[in-house]
Design a protein around this motif. Structure first.
Motif, PDB file in Angstrom:
ATOM      1  N   PRO A 129       0.832  -1.214   0.000  1.00 47.28           N
ATOM      2  CA  PRO A 129       0.000   0.000   0.000  1.00 47.28           C
ATOM      3  C   PRO A 129       0.860   1.256   0.000  1.00 47.28           C
ATOM      4  N   ALA A 130       0.500   2.205  -0.851  1.00 47.04           N
ATOM      5  CA  ALA A 130       1.286   3.433  -0.967  1.00 47.04           C
ATOM      6  C   ALA A 130       1.275   4.222   0.335  1.00 47.04           C
ATOM      7  N   ILE A 131       0.148   4.212   1.042  1.00 48.32           N
ATOM      8  CA  ILE A 131       0.014   4.879   2.336  1.00 48.32           C
ATOM      9  C   ILE A 131      -0.870   4.007   3.221  1.00 48.32           C
ATOM     10  N   ASP A 132      -0.878   4.280   4.527  1.00 45.86           N
ATOM     11  CA  ASP A 132      -1.664   3.477   5.463  1.00 45.86           C
ATOM     12  C   ASP A 132      -3.151   3.508   5.127  1.00 45.86           C
ATOM     13  N   PHE A 133      -3.639   4.664   4.701  1.00 48.26           N
ATOM     14  CA  PHE A 133      -5.064   4.792   4.365  1.00 48.26           C
ATOM     15  C   PHE A 133      -5.463   3.769   3.304  1.00 48.26           C
ATOM     16  N   ILE A 134      -4.657   3.613   2.275  1.00 48.83           N
ATOM     17  CA  ILE A 134      -4.962   2.678   1.191  1.00 48.83           C
ATOM     18  C   ILE A 134      -4.882   1.240   1.687  1.00 48.83           C
ATOM     19  N   GLY A 135      -3.984   0.974   2.648  1.00 51.12           N
ATOM     20  CA  GLY A 135      -3.888  -0.359   3.214  1.00 51.12           C
ATOM     21  C   GLY A 135      -5.210  -0.802   3.813  1.00 51.12           C
ATOM     22  N   ASP A 136      -5.871   0.117   4.521  1.00 48.23           N
ATOM     23  CA  ASP A 136      -7.190  -0.189   5.090  1.00 48.23           C
ATOM     24  C   ASP A 136      -8.263  -0.168   4.011  1.00 48.23           C
ATOM     25  N   LEU A 156      -7.475   8.784  -5.199  1.00 49.16           N
ATOM     26  CA  LEU A 156      -7.665   7.359  -4.910  1.00 49.16           C
ATOM     27  C   LEU A 156      -7.144   6.504  -6.061  1.00 49.16           C
ATOM     28  N   VAL A 157      -7.447   6.898  -7.275  1.00 50.08           N
ATOM     29  CA  VAL A 157      -6.985   6.160  -8.450  1.00 50.08           C
ATOM     30  C   VAL A 157      -5.463   6.115  -8.476  1.00 50.08           C
ATOM     31  N   GLU A 158      -4.847   7.255  -8.240  1.00 50.39           N
ATOM     32  CA  GLU A 158      -3.386   7.321  -8.274  1.00 50.39           C
ATOM     33  C   GLU A 158      -2.765   6.449  -7.179  1.00 50.39           C
ATOM     34  N   LEU A 159      -3.336   6.492  -5.980  1.00 52.11           N
ATOM     35  CA  LEU A 159      -2.790   5.715  -4.871  1.00 52.11           C
ATOM     36  C   LEU A 159      -3.027   4.215  -5.050  1.00 52.11           C
ATOM     37  N   LEU A 160      -4.140   3.860  -5.642  1.00 52.31           N
ATOM     38  CA  LEU A 160      -4.395   2.446  -5.923  1.00 52.31           C
ATOM     39  C   LEU A 160      -3.393   1.907  -6.940  1.00 52.31           C
ATOM     40  N   ARG A 161      -3.108   2.700  -7.956  1.00 54.25           N
ATOM     41  CA  ARG A 161      -2.135   2.286  -8.972  1.00 54.25           C
ATOM     42  C   ARG A 161      -0.755   2.141  -8.350  1.00 54.25           C
ATOM     43  N   LYS A 162      -0.391   3.057  -7.450  1.00 58.45           N
ATOM     44  CA  LYS A 162       0.908   2.984  -6.789  1.00 58.45           C
ATOM     45  C   LYS A 162       0.988   1.795  -5.826  1.00 58.45           C
ATOM     46  N   SER A 163      -0.176   1.254  -5.462  1.00 58.02           N
ATOM     47  CA  SER A 163      -0.220   0.131  -4.527  1.00 58.02           C
ATOM     48  C   SER A 163      -0.315  -1.207  -5.234  1.00 58.02           C
TER      49      SER A 163
END
Length: 228
Positions: free
Chosen positions: A97-104, A183-190
């Protein structure tokens, strides 16, 4: 579609099979005639209920999502197949996960982001837009301002000063589009591939706005656009 069926009926004196879902979006009918709001399929199901066969197992979504659909539209009869009933994004992510928020975020089948009281008004692109939404994005994603401003998706959104669509009946919300873009960008980075990301909006103007800030390899359509 329905008028095209009537000539066929004359040639099917013994058996006619209709397939469809009366709970899906109906055709657009511009008329005051209430009779036209009911389809041939709906009428046939009411008159010949003993001949109706329902497919009650779905293979598309997590049980948490399909249970709401089942209870609200299908009398609790829709069942999630075991292959998808516990399916979440973290099971298909190929990176951390790119950041903790995306992990959850990717562990939950359903996430709600409340923007009430955040001054995210429809078609709002005036003075103060950047400051308001930067503050919200930094708070919700726990990111610093420099990271957000160097993100090409969000930076492009801040440059928009007028609505993209000319349709007066349609709406767009740049603030919410910024959330979607991030969100799209962070999901792609994850490690979530573009083919596993889709964006849906009830408004064509919002679809145009979001489409202008996310990669073209990601599908973004209206409800009608995804229907069927």
């Amino acid at each position: 579609m329905e008028p095209a069926i009537y000539p066929i009926l004359r040639r099917c004196s013994k058996k006619l099979i209709l397939a469809g879902d009366p709970c899906q979006l109906p055709p657009t009918v511009i008329s005051n005639n209430a009779r036209l709001s009911h389809t041939l399929l709906e009428d046939a199901m009411k008159k010949h209920g003993e001949n109706v066969l329902r497919l009650k197992r779905q293979y598309r979504m997590n049980k948490l999502i399909s249970d709401w659909i089942s209870d609200s539209m299908y009398n609790g009869e829709l069942i999630a197949d075991e292959s998808v009933q516990n399916h979440t994004l973290d099971q298909i992510a190929t990176g951390k996960p790119a950041i903790d928020f995306i992990g959850d975020f990717i562990k939950n089948p359903l996430n709600l982001i409340d923007t009430v009281g955040c001054d995210m008004n429809e078609d709002d692109t005036g003075d103060g837009f950047q400051k308001i939404h930067l503050n919200f994005l930094t708070e919700i994603f726990q990111l610093n301002v420099d990271f957000i401003l160097t993100n090409s998706i969000i930076f492009h959104l801040f440059e928009i000063t007028t609505p993209l669509a000319e349709d007066d009946q349609s709406k767009s919300n740049p603030g919410e589009a910024a959330i979607v873009g991030m969100l799209v960008e962070l999901l792609r980075k994850s490690g979530i591939s573009d083919s596993n990301i889709s964006v849906i909006s009830p408004y064509s103007s919002q679809v145009q706005l979001i489409t202008s800030i996310i990669p073209q390899t990601i599908s973004c359509r209206s409800i009608d656009g995804y229907q069927g």
